[in-house]
Design an enzyme around this catalytic site. Structure first.
Site, mmCIF file in Angstrom:
data_model
loop_
_atom_site.group_PDB
_atom_site.id
_atom_site.type_symbol
_atom_site.label_atom_id
_atom_site.label_comp_id
_atom_site.label_asym_id
_atom_site.label_seq_id
_atom_site.Cartn_x
_atom_site.Cartn_y
_atom_site.Cartn_z
ATOM 1 N N ASP A 1 5.406 2.144 7.292
ATOM 2 C CA ASP A 1 4.223 1.435 6.736
ATOM 3 C C ASP A 1 3.366 2.393 5.909
ATOM 4 O O ASP A 1 3.093 3.382 6.227
ATOM 5 C CB ASP A 1 3.501 1.288 8.123
ATOM 6 N N HIS B 1 0.910 -1.166 -0.018
ATOM 7 C CA HIS B 1 -0.171 -0.088 0.085
ATOM 8 C C HIS B 1 0.866 1.407 0.033
ATOM 9 O O HIS B 1 1.847 1.221 0.623
ATOM 10 C CB HIS B 1 -1.008 0.059 0.897
ATOM 11 N N ASP C 1 3.684 -6.172 3.780
ATOM 12 C CA ASP C 1 3.350 -4.895 4.281
ATOM 13 C C ASP C 1 4.082 -5.163 5.897
ATOM 14 O O ASP C 1 4.806 -6.253 6.115
ATOM 15 C CB ASP C 1 1.909 -4.906 5.017
ATOM 16 N N GLU D 1 -5.412 1.815 2.273
ATOM 17 C CA GLU D 1 -5.217 0.464 3.161
ATOM 18 C C GLU D 1 -5.457 0.961 4.460
ATOM 19 O O GLU D 1 -6.182 0.090 5.401
ATOM 20 C CB GLU D 1 -3.821 -0.019 2.953
ATOM 21 N N GLU D 2 -4.808 2.185 4.802
ATOM 22 C CA GLU D 2 -4.960 2.384 6.301
ATOM 23 C C GLU D 2 -6.536 2.895 6.841
ATOM 24 O O GLU D 2 -6.800 3.222 7.941
ATOM 25 C CB GLU D 2 -4.184 3.633 6.551
HETATM 26 CO CO CO Z 1 -0.483 0.754 8.947
HETATM 27 ZN ZN ZN Z 2 0.424 -1.189 6.491
#
Ligand code: CO
Ligand code: ZN
Length: 332
Positions: free
Chosen positions: A163, A62, A216, A193-194
């Site tokens: 991340d 992501h 990830d 994604e978050e």
């Molecule tokens: Co995250």
């Molecule tokens: Zn992530």
């Protein structure tokens, strides 16, 4: 590869605002793929065709990071804000945020010097240097990301947005290094994604993979008094077994383990008792897809200083590349 990581992590891209990260990645991968497109949610989907006889693979990382969104601006010009993704309140006070238009703000707390506790969200504000709503450089709906430079500690790398820009970096590096593959590989750089793996939901429907792997970060259990977990920094990339969102398909897990062992790549097995990744949404798309997740161990996830181990990162690149070059023999 550190320069690639630095470029990726320092680019602005909170969930829903992935345009700059996408443009950066698009430029880097163009010479290495056969085709690419951007879908309606902003996912970047690139195809590298195989020599035949393999499977249609979807590799997802992501592009988005966590951030803040301006909800209103008070009479004195302080921006009040909400969260974009799983921002942790204890990481906020004294931090800085960068908005898409270049404005920078400092996060303040109403009870600074008056309380030793943890702030309530509504007690926090962003000081953008304004004295009233009229001279505020930001407006309602503007989204900010943590402002924190990349730091190379040698063995360990630190930044905001590891991340999951470190996942993006691993996928890009594996794409650039991979040799001939029987598989048609769809490299998907996902959006949002978050906010609940929204980009992966639609891109998995668009790609219709036969096998999916997300790349990830995952948590660790090796810092003082950490919640116990059998993943440490520096012991290799982790092969996910289970998290709160999925049980990894056993054949996919075994494929990942077999390739790691055949290639002599150190790895760890990961059971994460909370959280989830794009792999969950790939697994649950259409009639179901065998899916797994290659995890990069990371300290201080969802703080402005996420830390990874460079050898783990390089191990993840090698494992992903070898997976892409191999033929998954199990039937999906
Ligand atoms: Co995250
Ligand atoms: Zn992530």
């Amino acid at each position: 590869m550190k320069e690639l990581v630095k470029q990726l992590v320092e680019t602005y891209g909170p969930a829903g605002q992935e345009g700059r990260v996408r443009a950066l990645i698009e430029g880097i991968i163009r010479p290495y793929v056969d085709a690419s497109r951007v879908d309606a949610l902003g996912n970047l989907i690139a195809l590298k065709r195989g020599s035949g006889g393999g499977k249609r693979l979807m590799i997802a990382a992501h592009m988005d990071e966590i951030g803040v969104v301006v909800t209103h601006i008070d009479k004195k010009g302080f921006a009040r804000f909400g969260r974009v993704g799983g921002v942790q309140v204890q990481t906020m006070v004294g931090g800085r945020v960068l908005f898409g238009n270049g404005a920078v703000g400092v996060i303040g707390w109403e009870k600074w010097l008056q309380s030793r506790g943890v702030p309530a969200w509504e007690e926090l504000f962003i000081d953008v240097g304004a004295t009233s709503p009229d001279d505020s450089p930001v407006r309602v709906g503007d989204v900010g990301a943590f402002l924190r430079p990349f730091v190379d500690l040698g063995k360990r790398l630190v930044s905001k947005a590891m991340d999951d820009r470190i996942g993006c970096a691993v996928v890009i590096q594996a794409l650039m290094e991979m040799k001939e593959s029987p598989n048609d590989v769809y490299f998907v750089f996902t959006a949002q994604e978050e906010l609940g793996t929204r980009g992966a939901v639609v891109s998995a429907f668009g790609v219709e993979p036969e096998v999916g792997i997300a790349v990830d970060v995952t948590h660790i259990g090796d810092t003082p008094e950490a919640r116990p977990m059998a993943v440490s920094l520096g012991k290799g990339p982790a092969i996910k077994v289970m998290d709160a969102g999925m049980v990894v398909n056993p054949a996919v897990k075994q494929w990942m383990i077999d390739v790691a062992e055949k290639e002599g790549i150190p790895y760890q097995l990961e059971v994460l008792e909370f959280g989830g990744t794009d792999a969950r949404s790939i697994q649950l798309s259409k009639a179901g897809v065998p899916a797994g997740c290659l995890s990069i161990p990371c300290r201080y996830v969802h703080s402005p200083s996420e830390m990874v181990d460079y050898e783990d990162v390089q191990g993840a690149v090698k494992l992903l590349r070898k997976l892409l070059e191999s033929s998954p023999s199990f039937s999906s």
